[in-house]
Motif scaffolding. Structure first.
Motif, PDB file in Angstrom:
ATOM      1  N   ILE A   1       1.295  -1.024   0.173  1.00 39.88           N
ATOM      2  CA  ILE A   1      -0.341   0.674   0.104  1.00 39.88           C
ATOM      3  C   ILE A   1       1.308   1.366  -0.394  1.00 39.88           C
TER       4      ILE A   1
ATOM      5  N   GLU B   1      -9.074  -0.768  -1.093  1.00 40.67           N
ATOM      6  CA  GLU B   1      -9.732   0.604  -1.154  1.00 40.67           C
ATOM      7  C   GLU B   1      -8.145   1.396  -2.358  1.00 40.67           C
ATOM      8  N   ALA B   2      -6.868   0.980  -1.288  1.00 43.98           N
ATOM      9  CA  ALA B   2      -5.549   1.543  -2.218  1.00 43.98           C
ATOM     10  C   ALA B   2      -5.381   1.739  -3.590  1.00 43.98           C
TER      11      ALA B   2
ATOM     12  N   THR C   1     -10.351  -5.679   2.182  1.00 45.83           N
ATOM     13  CA  THR C   1     -10.223  -3.881   2.495  1.00 45.83           C
ATOM     14  C   THR C   1      -9.138  -2.806   2.147  1.00 45.83           C
ATOM     15  N   GLN C   2      -8.581  -2.787   3.261  1.00 41.68           N
ATOM     16  CA  GLN C   2      -8.694  -1.807   2.461  1.00 41.68           C
ATOM     17  C   GLN C   2      -7.162  -1.914   1.480  1.00 41.68           C
ATOM     18  N   TYR C   3      -6.357  -2.750   1.443  1.00 39.75           N
ATOM     19  CA  TYR C   3      -5.577  -3.040   0.630  1.00 39.75           C
ATOM     20  C   TYR C   3      -6.356  -2.578  -0.938  1.00 39.75           C
TER      21      TYR C   3
ATOM     22  N   THR D   1       1.413  -0.966   7.180  1.00 41.77           N
ATOM     23  CA  THR D   1       0.563  -1.968   6.332  1.00 41.77           C
ATOM     24  C   THR D   1       0.666  -3.432   6.237  1.00 41.77           C
TER      25      THR D   1
ATOM     26  N   GLU E   1      -6.898  -8.248   7.956  1.00 43.24           N
ATOM     27  CA  GLU E   1      -7.243  -8.947   6.892  1.00 43.24           C
ATOM     28  C   GLU E   1      -7.473 -10.260   6.286  1.00 43.24           C
TER      29      GLU E   1
ATOM     30  N   ILE F   1      -2.545  -4.686   8.853  1.00 41.90           N
ATOM     31  CA  ILE F   1      -3.300  -4.465   8.041  1.00 41.90           C
ATOM     32  C   ILE F   1      -3.388  -5.192   7.572  1.00 41.90           C
ATOM     33  N   ARG F   2      -2.872  -5.525   7.292  1.00 42.71           N
ATOM     34  CA  ARG F   2      -2.837  -7.150   5.935  1.00 42.71           C
ATOM     35  C   ARG F   2      -2.825  -8.492   6.832  1.00 42.71           C
TER      36      ARG F   2
END
Length: 236
Positions: A55, A200-201, A196-198, A63, A70, A66-67
């Motif tokens: 990211i 979204e980037a 999700t966040q991955y 990151t 996820e 986060i990953r």
């Protein structure tokens, strides 16, 4: 695409998925995991990196956390038996002795009958394959041989283990397929959506449904079913 044979999983109790990054399994392969898990097969995940360089807008240490979160959610959706994330550097993976030893350690611990990864090939259907995917696929082939050799990595103090076959996704010459129609495909889609966040980037990125259907629909159409994951089987 040549005619594909149905992948025979009779007698398979454990599978080891070895990939480079969080989300690698979710581009089609996790649908097969969902099917296998529903059939009582234990599928263990080994990620060689934390995907910390994935990211651009978030520093690697954040990151990685986060990953990992996820990926755990994705594993729960498809019923994976375990998840281990190693700390090799994202983007710098090489099929060297350290990577082979880490994979061999997990093979001798989990004692899988099959392993699954992404292809080591340079050019694939979606373009140029990521360097880490290529390195991971090559390292897995060598680590399977290493794990069965009693004279290699003796310091692991683990009994040798022979993996019967390795399966590679996104291969140019697939040989087999897994029928992932229905619930397995839906779980595969949901598992990619868990990143999700991955995602979204990556605003230009196709949706999880587009990705998973794109990977499985052509083979499914040729076989007369909703969705089929094409795989290259390699026996070592």
């Amino acid at each position: 695409m040549t005619e594909l044979a149905r992948l025979d999983t009779e007698g398979v109790e454990r599978v080891l998925a070895v990939v480079a990054h969080p989300d690698d399994m979710e581009y089609g392969a996790s649908a097969a995991v969902a099917k296998w898990a529903a059939e009582g097969i234990d599928v263990h995940y080994l990620l060689l990196t934390a995907g910390e360089a994935g990211i651009a807008s978030i520093e690697p240490c954040r990151t990685a956390d986060i990953r990992a979160t996820e990926q755990k959610a994705a594993c729960e959706i498809v019923g994976a038996a375990s998840l281990e994330i190693l700390d090799f550097r994202d983007g710098m993976l090489e099929p060297d002795h350290s990577v082979r030893k880490a994979i061999a350690r997990r093979i001798r611990t989990v004692r899988p009958h099959m392993a699954i990864s992404l292809t080591w090939e340079l050019e694939v259907g979606f373009g140029i394959n990521h360097v880490d995917h290529r390195a991971c696929g090559m390292a897995l082939i060598d680590a399977i041989r290493d794990a069965d050799n009693p004279w290699i990595f003796q310091d692991l103090d683990l009994e040798r283990w022979k993996v019967d076959r390795a399966l590679f996704c996104a291969a140019n010459r697939p040989t087999h397929y897994v029928d992932v129609s229905g619930e397995p495909l839906q779980k595969g889609i949901a598992s990619l959506a868990a990143h999700t966040q991955y995602l979204e980037a990556l605003p230009e990125h196709p949706s999880p449904e587009e990705i998973n259907r794109g990977v499985t629909e052509e083979a499914g159409r040729r076989l007369g079913i909703e969705a089929a994951l094409p795989l290259r089987e390699v026996r070592l």
